[in-house]
Design a protein around this motif. Sequence first.
Motif, PDB file in Angstrom:
ATOM      1  N   LYS A  34       0.847  -1.192   0.000  1.00 40.73           N
ATOM      2  CA  LYS A  34       0.000   0.000   0.000  1.00 40.73           C
ATOM      3  C   LYS A  34       0.883   1.243   0.000  1.00 40.73           C
ATOM      4  CE  LYS A  34      -3.972   2.100   2.369  1.00 40.73           C
ATOM      5  NZ  LYS A  34      -4.881   1.965   1.202  1.00 40.73           N
ATOM      6  N   LYS A  35       0.547   2.176  -0.913  1.00 41.17           N
ATOM      7  CA  LYS A  35       1.239   3.459  -0.916  1.00 41.17           C
ATOM      8  C   LYS A  35       0.791   4.277   0.282  1.00 41.17           C
ATOM      9  CE  LYS A  35       1.820   3.968  -5.928  1.00 41.17           C
ATOM     10  NZ  LYS A  35       1.458   4.788  -7.104  1.00 41.17           N
ATOM     11  N   GLY A  36       1.669   5.179   0.709  1.00 47.21           N
ATOM     12  CA  GLY A  36       1.348   6.028   1.837  1.00 47.21           C
ATOM     13  C   GLY A  36       2.162   5.669   3.051  1.00 47.21           C
ATOM     14  N   ASP A  37       1.830   6.316   4.176  1.00 50.92           N
ATOM     15  CA  ASP A  37       2.619   6.094   5.387  1.00 50.92           C
ATOM     16  C   ASP A  37       1.719   6.223   6.606  1.00 50.92           C
ATOM     17  OD1 ASP A  37       4.889   5.568   6.871  1.00 50.92           O
ATOM     18  OD2 ASP A  37       5.484   7.671   6.986  1.00 50.92           O
ATOM     19  N   ASN A  38       1.648   5.131   7.368  1.00 49.22           N
ATOM     20  CA  ASN A  38       0.835   5.123   8.578  1.00 49.22           C
ATOM     21  C   ASN A  38       1.505   4.198   9.587  1.00 49.22           C
ATOM     22  OD1 ASN A  38      -1.109   4.757  10.607  1.00 49.22           O
ATOM     23  ND2 ASN A  38      -2.815   4.943   9.172  1.00 49.22           N
ATOM     24  N   PRO A  39       1.913   4.713  10.749  1.00 46.73           N
ATOM     25  CA  PRO A  39       2.622   3.863  11.726  1.00 46.73           C
ATOM     26  C   PRO A  39       1.796   2.679  12.197  1.00 46.73           C
ATOM     27  CG  PRO A  39       2.012   5.993  12.690  1.00 46.73           C
ATOM     28  CD  PRO A  39       1.790   6.111  11.221  1.00 46.73           C
ATOM     29  N   TYR A  68       6.320   7.107   0.314  1.00 45.42           N
ATOM     30  CA  TYR A  68       6.419   5.946   1.191  1.00 45.42           C
ATOM     31  C   TYR A  68       5.495   4.833   0.706  1.00 45.42           C
ATOM     32  CZ  TYR A  68       8.922   8.865   4.535  1.00 45.42           C
ATOM     33  OH  TYR A  68       9.846   9.675   5.134  1.00 45.42           O
ATOM     34  N   GLY A  69       5.839   3.605   1.088  1.00 45.76           N
ATOM     35  CA  GLY A  69       4.998   2.455   0.829  1.00 45.76           C
ATOM     36  C   GLY A  69       5.272   1.374   1.866  1.00 45.76           C
ATOM     37  N   TRP A  70       4.267   0.535   2.115  1.00 46.71           N
ATOM     38  CA  TRP A  70       4.398  -0.528   3.111  1.00 46.71           C
ATOM     39  C   TRP A  70       4.131  -1.876   2.451  1.00 46.71           C
ATOM     40  CZ3 TRP A  70       5.012  -0.366   8.636  1.00 46.71           C
ATOM     41  CH2 TRP A  70       5.216   0.919   9.153  1.00 46.71           C
ATOM     42  N   TYR A  71       4.955  -2.869   2.829  1.00 42.86           N
ATOM     43  CA  TYR A  71       4.759  -4.262   2.429  1.00 42.86           C
ATOM     44  C   TYR A  71       4.458  -5.075   3.686  1.00 42.86           C
ATOM     45  CZ  TYR A  71       7.327  -2.881  -1.808  1.00 42.86           C
ATOM     46  OH  TYR A  71       7.754  -2.255  -2.957  1.00 42.86           O
ATOM     47  N   ARG A  72       3.573  -6.069   3.536  1.00 46.25           N
ATOM     48  CA  ARG A  72       3.248  -6.936   4.678  1.00 46.25           C
ATOM     49  C   ARG A  72       3.112  -8.381   4.196  1.00 46.25           C
ATOM     50  NH1 ARG A  72       1.046  -4.941   9.478  1.00 46.25           N
ATOM     51  NH2 ARG A  72      -0.261  -6.807   9.608  1.00 46.25           N
ATOM     52  N   LYS A  73       3.522  -9.299   5.095  1.00 43.04           N
ATOM     53  CA  LYS A  73       3.379 -10.729   4.809  1.00 43.04           C
ATOM     54  C   LYS A  73       3.332 -11.490   6.123  1.00 43.04           C
ATOM     55  CE  LYS A  73       5.258 -14.244   1.650  1.00 43.04           C
ATOM     56  NZ  LYS A  73       4.242 -14.092   0.605  1.00 43.04           N
ATOM     57  N   GLU A  74       2.602 -12.606   6.143  1.00 44.32           N
ATOM     58  CA  GLU A  74       2.537 -13.465   7.330  1.00 44.32           C
ATOM     59  C   GLU A  74       3.324 -14.744   7.091  1.00 44.32           C
ATOM     60  OE1 GLU A  74      -1.658 -13.972   7.921  1.00 44.32           O
ATOM     61  OE2 GLU A  74      -1.781 -12.257   9.291  1.00 44.32           O
ATOM     62  N   VAL A  75       3.974 -15.232   8.151  1.00 44.38           N
ATOM     63  CA  VAL A  75       4.767 -16.445   8.052  1.00 44.38           C
ATOM     64  C   VAL A  75       4.592 -17.245   9.340  1.00 44.38           C
ATOM     65  CG1 VAL A  75       6.828 -15.256   8.924  1.00 44.38           C
ATOM     66  CG2 VAL A  75       7.084 -17.373   7.633  1.00 44.38           C
ATOM     67  N   VAL A 149       9.061   1.315   3.423  1.00 43.33           N
ATOM     68  CA  VAL A 149      10.072   1.707   2.441  1.00 43.33           C
ATOM     69  C   VAL A 149       9.803   3.136   1.998  1.00 43.33           C
ATOM     70  CG1 VAL A 149      11.135   1.157   0.221  1.00 43.33           C
ATOM     71  CG2 VAL A 149      10.231  -0.681   1.645  1.00 43.33           C
ATOM     72  N   TRP A 150      10.853   3.913   1.806  1.00 44.59           N
ATOM     73  CA  TRP A 150      10.659   5.249   1.243  1.00 44.59           C
ATOM     74  C   TRP A 150      11.642   5.505   0.104  1.00 44.59           C
ATOM     75  CZ3 TRP A 150      12.149   4.256   6.249  1.00 44.59           C
ATOM     76  CH2 TRP A 150      13.434   4.628   6.631  1.00 44.59           C
ATOM     77  N   ASN A 151      11.138   6.235  -0.878  1.00 40.96           N
ATOM     78  CA  ASN A 151      11.910   6.613  -2.052  1.00 40.96           C
ATOM     79  C   ASN A 151      11.742   8.109  -2.256  1.00 40.96           C
ATOM     80  OD1 ASN A 151      13.333   6.516  -4.537  1.00 40.96           O
ATOM     81  ND2 ASN A 151      11.393   6.461  -5.627  1.00 40.96           N
ATOM     82  N   THR A 152      12.793   8.864  -1.988  1.00 40.94           N
ATOM     83  CA  THR A 152      12.718  10.320  -2.109  1.00 40.94           C
ATOM     84  C   THR A 152      13.784  10.886  -3.031  1.00 40.94           C
ATOM     85  OG1 THR A 152      14.161  10.593  -0.175  1.00 40.94           O
ATOM     86  CG2 THR A 152      11.776  10.536   0.218  1.00 40.94           C
ATOM     87  N   LEU A 153      14.645  10.016  -3.588  1.00 40.41           N
ATOM     88  CA  LEU A 153      15.800  10.514  -4.344  1.00 40.41           C
ATOM     89  C   LEU A 153      15.757  10.188  -5.829  1.00 40.41           C
ATOM     90  CD1 LEU A 153      18.585   9.454  -1.811  1.00 40.41           C
ATOM     91  CD2 LEU A 153      17.478  11.677  -2.007  1.00 40.41           C
TER      92      LEU A 153
END
Length: 527
Positions: A34-39, A68-75, A149-153
């Motif tokens: 998901k794009k964005g940023d939320n703690p 910003y973007g967040w990745y999530r996975k369960e293991v 993850v963030w990409n600003t450059l």
Amino acid sequence: MKKIMLCIACFTLALACYGQKNSIIELNGSWSFKKGDNPKWAKPKVNTASWDNRILPVWDWDINYLGYGWYRKEVTLTAQETYFFNLGQADDDCEVYFNGEPLKLYISKRPGNDNADTSKWNQWKKYRSYYIPAKLVKSNEKNTIAIRVWNTLGAQGGIRYGNIFIGNTVFYNQLPVEMQGNWLKTDGSNEWLIGIYNSKIAYKGKVWDYSNIKKENDGFAISIINGGKTETIFAKMDAATGNCLIGTNDKSLELCSLGETNKPLSDTGKLQNYTQADTTSGKAYFSGYIKDFVPAKGIDAVIELRALNSGQSFEKRMPVNADGTFSMDIPLNGAHQLLLRLPNISETIPAYVAPGKKTFVGIDPEEFKIRVTNEYYNRDRPTLYMGDAVLQNKLTLQTTWLNSLVEDDKKVWDRFVYTGGQYAAASYADEQLNDIAAYIGQNYNKYGDTAALKSAKLWSARTLIASPENAIFNSTFNLILQNLGEHLEGLQYRVKALRIAEKTKNAEQVSAYKQQIKKYVSDMIKN
């Protein structure tokens, strides 16, 4: 007292049992994104039904998306113990959470992978590993990994390169994480003494399991086992330098580092009688280990073998075991260059094999992921060979690196020349030494390295004195002398006279001209 002894016994048994495991859980593939940023997205319970699916690892963000973007996975993990999480590279940078708790970044100390580099422009280059403390693990339940993850450059971002997986480890709890890696002697030989890994050890040309780890005398006594044979290694970190003292006990320690150490070489100048190298028939013994191997069914490697004396080639298939080990006895006539092709590794790995000789190669898949101009070749990664032909293998690999450079690189060249000096210092006078001298003669001008050319002259002279009738050796020596602007007439006359004597089968003249060539070359290199 009995309880204490029982605890110690259980701990030792646990380590022994652990040593047999090589559990790797592959996490390449589909992740929620998901794009964005939320703690709050770091927490274990998050509804991701509306999130996108992304296949990792790949530069997968939309072009020109900065943010910003967040990745999530369960293991699911079966035991409550310490694990390591391997992520690879993230562009520009990232944070990792396990069951809602932040994990501390550990940068594996391979050369060129600098944990101390805090420049925001260089974070994407780092190969990222994280240790998961046992207290965070829920056994036989779903555990959540969240990556911010963030990409600003730049224009692209995401999880860039590298295998993503979770595996067992002896580090963090039993051994200090700083002890992980491939340790080379610092005496100038750059001999690969040992590889200390999460679940295995490479030592003496074999792959060993951990049997027991005991702390003693500010270091660690590490018991290892291979096929019923056991050994004990003592290892102690030097906190001031980051190097490691390694030996069979705490009284016989050698200083080792993760990078190469070059020192002035001592060449005895002793000449051996020339014999064509490795022309016998028999079995060559080739083996190795793929670090943190992710097993799959039916995995085979392909090896191509090219005869050094004729160029003829053939291929064989070689199975790779579930723990990343492989081995094959190869019937050969003479020395061959071996080209190893492995699944999911883009580069071919070269090796030198010959009848009666053992070659062991260590492979770190992460080394083959980065593709940024010359950085792939020149960041000081060590040449990881053990066995009977280490210098031949190092020269084979370094020549491959030089030939693969997009732009000429003096650092790679200097490593090749240094290894060539090691080979000459070992008093060889054979085809390999001639090949080193010839390569320098053909390429020295790219690097403005006249000093290397002068060394190549001495090495080439050595082969010619050992075998004055060898036409290839004569050709190499002539090339080097021409590049140095030195006179050739006297030598060329004697070589031509030798050829005539050989054709007419005049044994007396053949012997005389050989002696004249030896004396001429000896006098030349004295002046």
